[in-house]
Design a protein around this motif. Sequence first.
Motif, PDB file in Angstrom:
ATOM      1  N   SER A   1     -30.074  -1.461-106.995  1.00  0.00           N
ATOM      2  CA  SER A   1     -31.121  -0.868-106.561  1.00  0.00           C
ATOM      3  C   SER A   1     -32.446  -0.662-106.962  1.00  0.00           C
ATOM      4  CB  SER A   1     -30.513   0.582-105.893  1.00  0.00           C
ATOM      5  OG  SER A   1     -29.055   0.546-105.641  1.00  0.00           O
ATOM      6  N   ARG A   2     -31.917  -0.190-107.891  1.00  0.00           N
ATOM      7  CA  ARG A   2     -34.059  -0.448-108.656  1.00  0.00           C
ATOM      8  C   ARG A   2     -34.193  -2.127-108.851  1.00  0.00           C
ATOM      9  NH1 ARG A   2     -33.942   3.754-112.963  1.00  0.00           N
ATOM     10  NH2 ARG A   2     -36.199   3.555-112.687  1.00  0.00           N
ATOM     11  N   LEU A   3     -35.641  -1.711-108.715  1.00  0.00           N
ATOM     12  CA  LEU A   3     -36.679  -2.642-108.935  1.00  0.00           C
ATOM     13  C   LEU A   3     -36.070  -3.049-111.094  1.00  0.00           C
ATOM     14  CD1 LEU A   3     -38.361  -5.681-108.893  1.00  0.00           C
ATOM     15  CD2 LEU A   3     -40.304  -4.474-109.554  1.00  0.00           C
ATOM     16  N   ARG A   4     -36.559  -1.913-111.931  1.00  0.00           N
ATOM     17  CA  ARG A   4     -36.030  -1.926-112.794  1.00  0.00           C
ATOM     18  C   ARG A   4     -34.992  -3.276-113.335  1.00  0.00           C
ATOM     19  NH1 ARG A   4     -33.640   0.684-116.754  1.00  0.00           N
ATOM     20  NH2 ARG A   4     -34.054   0.647-119.710  1.00  0.00           N
ATOM     21  N   GLU A   5     -33.494  -2.680-112.529  1.00  0.00           N
ATOM     22  CA  GLU A   5     -32.191  -2.740-112.659  1.00  0.00           C
ATOM     23  C   GLU A   5     -32.488  -4.311-112.424  1.00  0.00           C
ATOM     24  OE1 GLU A   5     -31.055  -1.147-115.564  1.00  0.00           O
ATOM     25  OE2 GLU A   5     -31.541   0.269-115.036  1.00  0.00           O
ATOM     26  N   ARG A   6     -32.882  -4.681-111.610  1.00  0.00           N
ATOM     27  CA  ARG A   6     -33.148  -5.999-111.219  1.00  0.00           C
ATOM     28  C   ARG A   6     -33.853  -6.941-112.338  1.00  0.00           C
ATOM     29  NH1 ARG A   6     -34.376  -6.386-104.625  1.00  0.00           N
ATOM     30  NH2 ARG A   6     -32.382  -4.506-103.683  1.00  0.00           N
ATOM     31  N   ILE A   7     -35.212  -6.949-112.935  1.00  0.00           N
ATOM     32  CA  ILE A   7     -36.147  -7.253-113.909  1.00  0.00           C
ATOM     33  C   ILE A   7     -34.318  -7.495-115.099  1.00  0.00           C
ATOM     34  CG2 ILE A   7     -37.571  -7.122-114.754  1.00  0.00           C
ATOM     35  CD1 ILE A   7     -39.219  -5.589-112.761  1.00  0.00           C
TER      36      ILE A   7
ATOM     37  N   PRO B   1     -37.330 -11.550-118.068  1.00  0.00           N
ATOM     38  CA  PRO B   1     -39.439 -10.768-117.678  1.00  0.00           C
ATOM     39  C   PRO B   1     -39.557 -11.910-116.679  1.00  0.00           C
ATOM     40  CG  PRO B   1     -38.456 -12.222-120.278  1.00  0.00           C
ATOM     41  CD  PRO B   1     -37.081 -12.110-118.885  1.00  0.00           C
ATOM     42  N   SER B   2     -40.211 -10.920-116.405  1.00  0.00           N
ATOM     43  CA  SER B   2     -40.676 -11.203-114.644  1.00  0.00           C
ATOM     44  C   SER B   2     -41.950 -11.992-114.972  1.00  0.00           C
ATOM     45  CB  SER B   2     -41.561 -10.254-114.111  1.00  0.00           C
ATOM     46  OG  SER B   2     -42.044  -8.845-114.655  1.00  0.00           O
ATOM     47  N   ILE B   3     -42.580 -12.316-115.721  1.00  0.00           N
ATOM     48  CA  ILE B   3     -43.390 -13.248-116.023  1.00  0.00           C
ATOM     49  C   ILE B   3     -43.005 -14.437-116.857  1.00  0.00           C
ATOM     50  CG2 ILE B   3     -45.488 -11.056-116.320  1.00  0.00           C
ATOM     51  CD1 ILE B   3     -45.703 -12.061-119.173  1.00  0.00           C
ATOM     52  N   HIS B   4     -41.944 -15.161-117.102  1.00  0.00           N
ATOM     53  CA  HIS B   4     -41.464 -15.660-118.208  1.00  0.00           C
ATOM     54  C   HIS B   4     -40.561 -16.624-116.984  1.00  0.00           C
ATOM     55  CE1 HIS B   4     -44.691 -16.314-120.741  1.00  0.00           C
ATOM     56  NE2 HIS B   4     -44.688 -15.065-121.079  1.00  0.00           N
TER      57      HIS B   4
ATOM     58  N   ALA C   1     -26.944 -18.282-113.889  1.00  0.00           N
ATOM     59  CA  ALA C   1     -26.112 -17.186-112.989  1.00  0.00           C
ATOM     60  C   ALA C   1     -26.806 -16.063-112.607  1.00  0.00           C
ATOM     61  CB  ALA C   1     -25.016 -17.007-114.243  1.00  0.00           C
ATOM     62  N   ALA C   2     -28.439 -15.693-113.234  1.00  0.00           N
ATOM     63  CA  ALA C   2     -29.105 -14.594-113.420  1.00  0.00           C
ATOM     64  C   ALA C   2     -29.837 -14.866-111.790  1.00  0.00           C
ATOM     65  CB  ALA C   2     -28.992 -14.194-114.568  1.00  0.00           C
ATOM     66  N   GLN C   3     -30.549 -16.302-111.424  1.00  0.00           N
ATOM     67  CA  GLN C   3     -31.501 -16.618-110.734  1.00  0.00           C
ATOM     68  C   GLN C   3     -31.613 -15.119-109.549  1.00  0.00           C
ATOM     69  OE1 GLN C   3     -32.132 -20.622-110.324  1.00  0.00           O
ATOM     70  NE2 GLN C   3     -32.177 -21.081-112.409  1.00  0.00           N
ATOM     71  N   HIS C   4     -30.103 -15.005-108.579  1.00  0.00           N
ATOM     72  CA  HIS C   4     -29.920 -13.783-108.193  1.00  0.00           C
ATOM     73  C   HIS C   4     -30.303 -12.699-107.727  1.00  0.00           C
ATOM     74  CE1 HIS C   4     -26.389 -12.933-109.871  1.00  0.00           C
ATOM     75  NE2 HIS C   4     -26.471 -11.886-108.515  1.00  0.00           N
ATOM     76  N   ALA C   5     -30.537 -12.676-109.587  1.00  0.00           N
ATOM     77  CA  ALA C   5     -31.026 -10.757-109.334  1.00  0.00           C
ATOM     78  C   ALA C   5     -31.944 -10.571-108.983  1.00  0.00           C
ATOM     79  CB  ALA C   5     -29.825 -10.491-111.040  1.00  0.00           C
ATOM     80  N   ALA C   6     -32.632 -11.317-109.853  1.00  0.00           N
ATOM     81  CA  ALA C   6     -34.520 -10.866-109.863  1.00  0.00           C
ATOM     82  C   ALA C   6     -35.394 -10.966-109.116  1.00  0.00           C
ATOM     83  CB  ALA C   6     -35.083 -10.991-111.459  1.00  0.00           C
TER      84      ALA C   6
END
Length: 102
Positions: free
Chosen positions: A73-79, A84-87, A97-102
């Motif tokens: 639910s929280r952005l922090r946990e999605r990141i 890392p959101s910039i790389h 497998a992780a591309q859907h989460a962020a």
Amino acid sequence: MKILAANRLTDGETVWLGAGDRWVETIDAAHVARDKEAEERLSAAGDAALAANLVLDVTLVDIDLSDGRVLPSRLRERIRAGGPSIHPDLGKQARNAAQHAA
């Protein structure tokens, strides 16, 4: 609904508590607590792992299920689930497998 997240002590990798109280590296493999009793079991397992110096920053994470996938639910946990959101070439998001989460 909640899952239990932590960081593995040996390498800092974000992990989630999965079936059999095993720490898993993908959020979709996390055990989902659907009631208060299950949340308490997750917390107890997290406390035991923290005391055994396996993980740190143990926290229950609010989630939704979307098409069978775990979505924090929280952005922090999605990141944390994606990396890392910039790389986008590094971390969990670099793995399919992780591309859907962020």
